[in-house]
Design a protein around this motif. Sequence first.
Motif, short mmCIF file in Angstrom:
data_model
loop_
_atom_site.label_atom_id
_atom_site.label_comp_id
_atom_site.label_asym_id
_atom_site.label_seq_id
_atom_site.Cartn_x
_atom_site.Cartn_y
_atom_site.Cartn_z
N PHE A 93 0.82 -1.21 0.00
CA PHE A 93 0.00 0.00 0.00
C PHE A 93 0.85 1.27 0.00
CE2 PHE A 93 -3.55 -2.72 1.71
CZ PHE A 93 -4.37 -2.56 0.60
N GLN A 94 2.03 1.20 0.58
CA GLN A 94 2.92 2.36 0.51
C GLN A 94 3.30 2.65 -0.93
OE1 GLN A 94 6.99 2.22 2.31
NE2 GLN A 94 6.25 3.94 3.53
N ALA A 154 -0.32 3.82 5.42
CA ALA A 154 -0.12 2.53 4.75
C ALA A 154 -0.42 1.37 5.69
CB ALA A 154 1.32 2.43 4.23
N VAL A 155 0.02 1.47 6.94
CA VAL A 155 -0.21 0.38 7.90
C VAL A 155 -1.70 0.25 8.21
CG1 VAL A 155 0.17 -0.34 10.30
CG2 VAL A 155 2.09 0.46 8.91
N ALA A 174 -3.44 -1.38 5.50
CA ALA A 174 -3.19 -2.83 5.56
C ALA A 174 -4.11 -3.50 6.57
CB ALA A 174 -1.73 -3.09 5.91
N LEU A 175 -4.27 -2.90 7.74
CA LEU A 175 -5.11 -3.50 8.78
C LEU A 175 -6.57 -3.54 8.35
CD1 LEU A 175 -3.53 -1.87 11.96
CD2 LEU A 175 -3.10 -4.14 11.03
N LEU A 176 -7.07 -2.44 7.79
CA LEU A 176 -8.45 -2.41 7.32
C LEU A 176 -8.66 -3.43 6.19
CD1 LEU A 176 -9.09 1.44 7.29
CD2 LEU A 176 -10.00 -0.22 8.93
N TYR A 177 -7.69 -3.51 5.31
CA TYR A 177 -7.78 -4.47 4.20
C TYR A 177 -7.80 -5.91 4.71
CZ TYR A 177 -6.04 -7.46 0.44
OH TYR A 177 -5.87 -8.49 -0.45
N LYS A 186 -10.62 5.81 3.14
CA LYS A 186 -10.97 6.47 1.87
C LYS A 186 -10.06 6.01 0.74
CE LYS A 186 -13.14 10.55 3.88
NZ LYS A 186 -13.07 12.02 4.12
N ARG A 187 -8.78 5.80 1.03
CA ARG A 187 -7.86 5.29 0.01
C ARG A 187 -8.25 3.88 -0.45
NH1 ARG A 187 -6.44 9.89 -1.37
NH2 ARG A 187 -4.54 10.88 -0.60
N LEU A 188 -8.96 3.14 0.43
CA LEU A 188 -9.43 1.80 0.08
C LEU A 188 -10.84 1.84 -0.51
CD1 LEU A 188 -8.18 -0.09 3.27
CD2 LEU A 188 -7.20 -0.26 0.98
N SER A 189 -11.35 3.05 -0.74
CA SER A 189 -12.67 3.28 -1.35
C SER A 189 -13.84 2.90 -0.44
CB SER A 189 -12.80 2.51 -2.69
OG SER A 189 -11.81 2.94 -3.60
#
Length: 364
Positions: free
Chosen positions: A32-33, A350-351, A354-357, A71-74
């Motif tokens: 993600f970074q 970024a972290v 990752a956790l939300l993803y 928001k970056r993950l939509s």
Amino acid sequence: MPTNTWNRHHILSLADFTTTEYDTVLQTAASFQEVLSRRTKKVPTLQGQVVANLFFESSTRTRSSFELAAKRLSADTLNFAAATSSMTKGETILDTAKTYLAMGTDIMVVRHREAGVPNAIAAEMDRLGVKVSILNAGDGQHEHPSQALLDLFTITTLIDPDHPRLELLKGKKIAIIGDILHSRVARSNIWSLIASGAEVHLAAPPTLLPKLFADYILEEAEEDKSILPSPSSPPSPPYPSSPSSHSPLPTPHSPNQQLFIHWQLEPALQNADFVMTLRLQKERMTAHLLPSLREYHQLFGITRAKLQLCKPNVKVLHPGPVNRGVEISSDLMDDPEFSLIQSQVTSGVAVRMALLYLIGSGKV
């Protein structure tokens, strides 16, 4: 970004994190970074999901970081503020959480000044049989998992930008300095750093680092990650009049004694690879624990002169917010040669993506 190694539904504590889970977070965050370095920084991985930021306690970095990550993950985001909520009319925390559940929330990011609130909400969601995941964004003096993970990511990407992993810290000396007694960040960092094989040195005045602090950590493990005993009570037996400056204490993950406490700064800094300094949490102090901020800075504040005890390429971290001139000198905080403070903020997005993803990608 495969998640076949990830089976955790909630992220409440790092006390039982496995090496595989740490590495999965680090490597997912690295992916993600790279996304965040592109012109188009948004990906559709959580499109259609709802992330609710339930912050019952004030926050700038953590709340903004989680909101931007979602928001970056939509994902769609909902932001809760206790001061303007129905809690001022008597609504309970669990009823508030169930209100957001009824709105279709998939992930709740919870911060509260009392330890155990995220665990209680997670238990209620599990009791209801719903698929809502709870992510602890800091609870009282218990833990702050995402902060420790972003600290870990900041350090490991400095060592190996392309392949951050837990084993990179094996044998490294890491000093944690400051208000350890009241710090949830310190507790989570202890879990992650001990798991990495690092040698962790804690340093603070005796009033902010009780002799029995390591026993709190041990007791938490023995009680299956239950909430830490309240450290507000004075430890017993009382502090010795002439404490040993370098007392090794065992921890659940360190049969070779990786955790040390110091009541002086110098032995903690000696040959350290990284120094984490912590904010004095005056809002959590119920007693007069320090003679003065000036004396604290003189004895435990991090300055260029004191860093000469460390390894030449030492780096300094701070979870923020920073009391300039107290925990760390202002000039050192702004010096990119030593300071990783801004990198920590950048790593946080970024972290947290990752956790939300990881906890959100398995949802229908």
